[in-house]
Structure formats: C-alpha cells, structure tokens
Scaffold this active site. Structure first.
Site, PDB file in Angstrom:
ATOM      1  N   LYS A 119       0.824  -1.219   0.000  1.00  0.00           N
ATOM      2  CA  LYS A 119       0.000   0.000   0.000  1.00  0.00           C
ATOM      3  C   LYS A 119       0.854   1.263   0.000  1.00  0.00           C
ATOM      4  O   LYS A 119       0.478   2.260  -0.609  1.00  0.00           O
ATOM      5  CB  LYS A 119      -0.978   0.001   1.186  1.00  0.00           C
ATOM      6  CG  LYS A 119      -2.075  -1.031   1.000  1.00  0.00           C
ATOM      7  CD  LYS A 119      -3.301  -0.757   1.839  1.00  0.00           C
ATOM      8  CE  LYS A 119      -4.431  -1.698   1.443  1.00  0.00           C
ATOM      9  NZ  LYS A 119      -5.618  -1.577   2.249  1.00  0.00           N
ATOM     10  N   LYS A 202      -5.182  -9.465  -6.015  1.00  0.00           N
ATOM     11  CA  LYS A 202      -6.374  -9.646  -5.179  1.00  0.00           C
ATOM     12  C   LYS A 202      -7.515  -8.739  -5.654  1.00  0.00           C
ATOM     13  O   LYS A 202      -7.265  -7.595  -6.047  1.00  0.00           O
ATOM     14  CB  LYS A 202      -5.972  -9.258  -3.743  1.00  0.00           C
ATOM     15  CG  LYS A 202      -6.990  -9.603  -2.685  1.00  0.00           C
ATOM     16  CD  LYS A 202      -6.551  -9.099  -1.318  1.00  0.00           C
ATOM     17  CE  LYS A 202      -6.903  -7.644  -1.124  1.00  0.00           C
ATOM     18  NZ  LYS A 202      -7.151  -7.240   0.268  1.00  0.00           N
ATOM     19  N   LYS A 205     -11.578  -3.492  -3.096  1.00  0.00           N
ATOM     20  CA  LYS A 205     -12.619  -2.461  -3.233  1.00  0.00           C
ATOM     21  C   LYS A 205     -12.036  -1.134  -3.685  1.00  0.00           C
ATOM     22  O   LYS A 205     -12.744  -0.304  -4.226  1.00  0.00           O
ATOM     23  CB  LYS A 205     -13.429  -2.322  -1.941  1.00  0.00           C
ATOM     24  CG  LYS A 205     -12.644  -1.957  -0.704  1.00  0.00           C
ATOM     25  CD  LYS A 205     -13.606  -1.666   0.440  1.00  0.00           C
ATOM     26  CE  LYS A 205     -13.769  -2.810   1.403  1.00  0.00           C
ATOM     27  NZ  LYS A 205     -12.618  -3.059   2.275  1.00  0.00           N
TER      28      LYS A 205
HETATM   29  N1  AQP Z   1     -10.062 -10.538  -2.502  1.00  0.00           N
HETATM   30  C1  AQP Z   1     -10.320 -11.061  -1.306  1.00  0.00           C
HETATM   31  N2  AQP Z   1     -10.494 -12.386  -1.164  1.00  0.00           N
HETATM   32  C2  AQP Z   1     -10.768 -12.925   0.051  1.00  0.00           C
HETATM   33  N3  AQP Z   1     -10.903 -12.180   1.175  1.00  0.00           N
HETATM   34  C3  AQP Z   1     -10.753 -10.849   1.060  1.00  0.00           C
HETATM   35  N4  AQP Z   1     -10.814  -9.856   1.948  1.00  0.00           N
HETATM   36  C4  AQP Z   1     -10.584  -8.679   1.336  1.00  0.00           C
HETATM   37  N5  AQP Z   1     -10.375  -8.871   0.029  1.00  0.00           N
HETATM   38  C5  AQP Z   1     -10.455 -10.225  -0.171  1.00  0.00           C
HETATM   39  C6  AQP Z   1     -11.098 -10.048   3.353  1.00  0.00           C
HETATM   40  O1  AQP Z   1     -12.124  -9.142   3.715  1.00  0.00           O
HETATM   41  C7  AQP Z   1     -11.901  -8.744   5.072  1.00  0.00           C
HETATM   42  C8  AQP Z   1     -11.989  -7.271   5.163  1.00  0.00           C
HETATM   43  O2  AQP Z   1     -10.977  -6.666   4.397  1.00  0.00           O
HETATM   44  P1  AQP Z   1     -10.760  -5.103   4.550  1.00  0.00           P
HETATM   45  O3  AQP Z   1     -11.875  -4.377   3.967  1.00  0.00           O
HETATM   46  O4  AQP Z   1     -10.500  -4.765   5.945  1.00  0.00           O
HETATM   47  O5  AQP Z   1      -9.439  -4.778   3.831  1.00  0.00           O
HETATM   48  P2  AQP Z   1      -8.658  -5.381   2.671  1.00  0.00           P
HETATM   49  O6  AQP Z   1      -8.246  -6.779   2.970  1.00  0.00           O
HETATM   50  O7  AQP Z   1      -7.531  -4.430   2.401  1.00  0.00           O
HETATM   51  O8  AQP Z   1      -9.748  -5.392   1.515  1.00  0.00           O
HETATM   52  P3  AQP Z   1      -9.770  -4.563   0.228  1.00  0.00           P
HETATM   53  O9  AQP Z   1     -11.029  -4.852  -0.484  1.00  0.00           O
HETATM   54  O10 AQP Z   1      -8.503  -4.822  -0.543  1.00  0.00           O
HETATM   55  O11 AQP Z   1      -9.810  -3.075   0.764  1.00  0.00           O
HETATM   56  P4  AQP Z   1      -8.919  -1.877   0.339  1.00  0.00           P
HETATM   57  O12 AQP Z   1      -8.964  -1.874  -1.157  1.00  0.00           O
HETATM   58  O13 AQP Z   1      -9.545  -0.674   0.963  1.00  0.00           O
HETATM   59  O14 AQP Z   1      -7.552  -2.149   0.854  1.00  0.00           O
HETATM   60  C9  AQP Z   1     -10.560  -9.305   5.512  1.00  0.00           C
HETATM   61  O15 AQP Z   1     -10.794 -10.477   6.275  1.00  0.00           O
HETATM   62  C10 AQP Z   1      -9.901  -9.665   4.230  1.00  0.00           C
HETATM   63  O16 AQP Z   1      -9.011 -10.753   4.377  1.00  0.00           O
END
Ligand code: AQP
Length: 340
Positions: A119, A202, A205
C-alpha cells in the site's frame, strides 16, 4: 503458549473504504455468518473506520460507505441482536489499546508487513504514520475483546501472526498470561478472490477499475456482464484440480463458484470438466446472480433507513464497550498506570 482459559469469542472487521466486494463477502462476511449461526462463539463484527482513514477518505463517502457496509452485514445474514455489530471509532478502547501496542510492537516487525509495502509502494515517505501502525491497531481490535478466533481472508494472515507476537510480548514483558494467542480462521475455497482482469492480483474495493471486481451492490445485469467479460484462457475446464495450476484466472472463477455454492474446488471441476469458458461463465453468472442479488436488494432497502442503521451501530458500540472497557482497565493495571 497461553495457559489461561478464554471465552470462545470471534472478532473480525471490514473497512468502510469503498463498496463491499465479492472478495470481502466470500473471504470474510459469509464466513462471519457461518460462525454466528454455529452458536459456538460470541461474535463481534466491526466496521473498522479508523483503519479506513489510514488512507484519505472523502467524508461524505466515508459516511455512505459505513452505512452501506452495515447494511451489507445485515443483508448477508448478521443478526445485530445475536452478534455485536458496531463501528470502531465509537469504542475508544480500540485507539487506546492501539497506542499501548504501538509501544509493544517493534519498528522492524511493522516494516516487514507485506500490506504496508504494497500500500505504501515506492513512496513510503508520503504514507501516513497510521498506515504503518495499522497492524498494531488491528491487534488492539482483536485483543480488546480477548478474541480467540478471527475469520479472515488469506491476505490478513501476516497481520494475525503479528497480533500473536504482540500478545506474547506483552504477556512476557509484564509476566502475565493476560492476552490470548488468537487463532486465525482462514478456511474455504475462496480465501483469496482475485481481480477479474488479472488473476495474480487480489480483488480489492479500492482498485481504480470497477471491471476488476464484483460489488455487492451491483445489479444482476452488471454481475453477469462482469463475469462474462472476466479474463480467462482459451483452454476448456480441466478434469482435475491439478489442471488449474498456472491458470490463475481459471482457478479464480472455479474458486468463486465453489465459494458461492459451498462446494469443494474438486466438485466444481468434476461438474464442469471439459466445458468451454463461455458456457462456464454463463452458468457462473447465473449462480452469482441467484446468490448475490437478494443481498443487494436487501442492502438497498436497508439504506433507505439510515436512522435505523445508526441506531443498530450505536447499540452495538454500547455492547462492545461493556467487554472492551474492563479489559483495557486491567491492561492499565498490569502496566502500573494510575487510574485516578
Ligand atoms: N479478494 C479477497 N479475497 C478474500 N478475502 C478478502 N478480503 C478482502 N479482500 C479479499 C477479506 O475481507 C476482510 C476485510 O478486508 P478489509 O476491507 O478490511 O481490507 P482489505 O483486505 O484491504 O480489503 P480490500 O477490499 O482490498 O480493501 P482496500 O482496497 O480498501 O484495501 C478481511 O478479512 C480480508 O481478508
């Protein structure tokens, strides 16, 4: 290893940093519902808004995303009477214990976190201090409740190992057996849902391209279109799981099918062996629409009632504080902090 006995308690969180994705749903939320319904744990689910602000959030979007995430939890099956559902910033014990853990965690530990490296990218100097300290706050989220189990996607494994390191160091430094060594629960076929246009990344969002993900608010046509346009290779489905090796996009769609249908990857491969991707994607789109459209419809309905959402979150934070406040008080007592 801790010898103390802790109440079986689940904690997990999702950031309101954008719309909920299929990755969040299959990797986290769907499993939160399973753990709630298994009735083996007290379940605490948190909208981690303090984590979201480690990168810039537009204020109006943060408000909308927080309410929408709450609606997503409920639409997916979280019962706010049974589980505790709240947003992190409203329970000050998270930030307070987070500070304590900033003082327990070592710079070197944090610097090794792959999410920090991903990040912050090449411009770490410009990243916020909060982004660097993120895993210490995450440890506080979990340990403020003495949570024993944390369901997460694969990407959070390293942060959970760090949570255990922080708990162990605190216990060791103060000669106590106070914080549990929490177990990560990373299970199922879809613990890492990948980007629909690049199976090596991955699904996220905050990816700038909407085509790379399925949002839980997408309507049926959009879900079907995104799946039909998902990148694949020209080969048909293999007849064994081994045949998916080195085919990340194919593997991803099979995993998504398995996650949505609660099947093993081998069952999905057996059902679809030899099928061309054009047909497979059509069937997958039908399955995804059948599973996701009711959630999206219910989210839209709940979003019409923001006051009710705020009431649910407020009640959840009161319940959360009842657990976290005494744990923080005991932490301060162990440390010798004078409570005047
Ligand atoms: N692609 C994924 N596959 C499986 N699990 C996922 N999680 C996130 N993306 C995937 C799981 O969702 C939970 C919450 O995640 P988060 O919102 O706290 O942050 P993140 O992991 O950083 O998810 P994003 O979507 O990638 O958010 P941004 O883009 O804002 O950084 C966690 O349990 C995570 O493992």
């Amino acid at each position: 290893m801790s010898d103390a006995t802790f109440t079986p308690r689940v904690f997990s969180g999702i950031q309101p940093s954008g719309g909920l994705t299929l990755g969040n749903y299959l990797g986290a939320m769907k499993r939160f519902v399973d753990m709630q319904d298994a009735d083996r744990f007290e379940c605490i689910y948190c909208l981690v808004d303090l984590h979201a602000i480690t990168v810039w959030q537009d204020p109006a979007a943060l408000t909308r995303n927080t309410r929408e995430l709450c609606a997503g939890f409920i639409a997916a099956g979280i019962d706010p009477e049974k589980s505790i559902l709240f947003n992190q910033s409203q329970v000050p014990e998270h930030a307070q214990l987070g500070w304590v853990f900033n003082c327990v965690a070592r710079m070197g530990w944090m610097g090794r976190m792959t999410q920090w490296k991903d990040k912050a990218g090449k411009n770490a100097e410009a990243a916020s201090l909060g982004l660097f300290a993120y895993p210490a706050l995450m440890a506080a989220d979990i340990l403020a409740y003495h949570a024993t189990h944390v369901p997460v996607g694969e990407d959070q494994k390293q942060h959970l190992e760090l949570t255990r390191d922080i708990a162990a160091k605190f216990n060791h430094d103060y000669g106590v057996d106070f914080f549990p060594l929490t177990e990560p629960v990373i299970e199922g076929a879809a613990t890492r849902v990948m980007n629909l246009q690049d199976g090596t990344k991955k699904m996220s969002k905050s990816d700038p391209s909407d085509r790379t993900r399925i949002n839980m608010t997408d309507d049926a046509d959009t879900i079907a279109r995104k799946i039909r346009k998902a990148k694949t290779d020209p080969e048909p489905l293999p007849d064994s799981v081994a045949g998916l090796e080195d085919r990340p996009e194919a593997r991803n769609l099979v995993n998504i099918w398995a996650g949505l249908a609660d099947l093993g990857v081998e069952d999905v491969v057996a059902q679809n062996a030899g099928k061309m991707f054009g047909y497979f994607k059509q069937d997958l789109a039908d399955l995804a629409v059948a599973k996701l459209a009711p959630i999206s419809t219910e989210m839209s309905r709940l979003m019409q009632e923001p006051d009710e959402i705020d009431r649910i979150l407020s009640r959840g934070s009161d319940r959360a504080r009842e657990i976290a406040a005494p744990i923080l008080r005991q932490t301060f007592d162990i440390m010798g902090v004078v409570r005047a």
